[in-house]
Design a protein around this motif. Structure first.
Motif, mmCIF file in Angstrom:
data_model
loop_
_atom_site.group_PDB
_atom_site.id
_atom_site.type_symbol
_atom_site.label_atom_id
_atom_site.label_comp_id
_atom_site.label_asym_id
_atom_site.label_seq_id
_atom_site.Cartn_x
_atom_site.Cartn_y
_atom_site.Cartn_z
ATOM 1 N N ALA A 158 0.815 -1.220 0.000
ATOM 2 C CA ALA A 158 0.000 0.000 0.000
ATOM 3 C C ALA A 158 0.845 1.266 0.000
ATOM 4 C CB ALA A 158 -0.951 -0.007 1.196
ATOM 5 N N GLY A 160 -4.256 -2.152 -5.054
ATOM 6 C CA GLY A 160 -5.026 -3.095 -4.248
ATOM 7 C C GLY A 160 -4.686 -4.531 -4.592
ATOM 8 N N SER A 176 -2.675 -8.882 -7.454
ATOM 9 C CA SER A 176 -2.427 -7.476 -7.136
ATOM 10 C C SER A 176 -2.690 -6.628 -8.368
ATOM 11 C CB SER A 176 -0.998 -7.265 -6.611
ATOM 12 O OG SER A 176 -0.036 -7.746 -7.523
#
Length: 101
Positions: free
Chosen positions: A31, A38, A56
């Motif tokens: 992150a 995300g 991902s």
């Protein structure tokens, strides 16, 4: 948008540890990276060793390169995670988003 697919088989008794490791250590780290959009973790019970797929999402191949290095097709798997696994993909698969509804 580029999706990065990678899978592994987790040793019996390590399932909860593995998922917690992803949630507590890996996802918070990802992150912080520019271009990361995300991720999701999916599980499929298949025989003695459940399969986990980690997907991902990234804004570009350049963003992936900043995370994975020049050889973006190679998996990035920590030693800690490897100890929880029976096997894992050495390479990842990348898919470019064409359409989303």
């Amino acid at each position: 948008m580029i999706s990065r697919y990678w899978s592994c088989r987790v040793k019996p008794g390590e399932e909860e540890n593995y998922v917690n490791y992803l949630k507590v250590e890996i996802l918070p780290h990802l992150a912080t990276l520019k271009g990361f959009r995300g991720a999701s973790i999916r599980r499929r019970d298949d025989g003695d060793f459940p399969e986990y797929i980690f997907i991902s999402e990234w804004t570009s191949r350049e963003a992936i390169k900043a995370f994975a290095g020049k050889e973006i097709h190679l998996a990035v798997v920590s030693e800690k995670a490897q100890k929880m696994m029976r096997s894992f993909d050495q390479e990842v698969r990348h898919y470019e988003l064409i359409h989303s509804a």
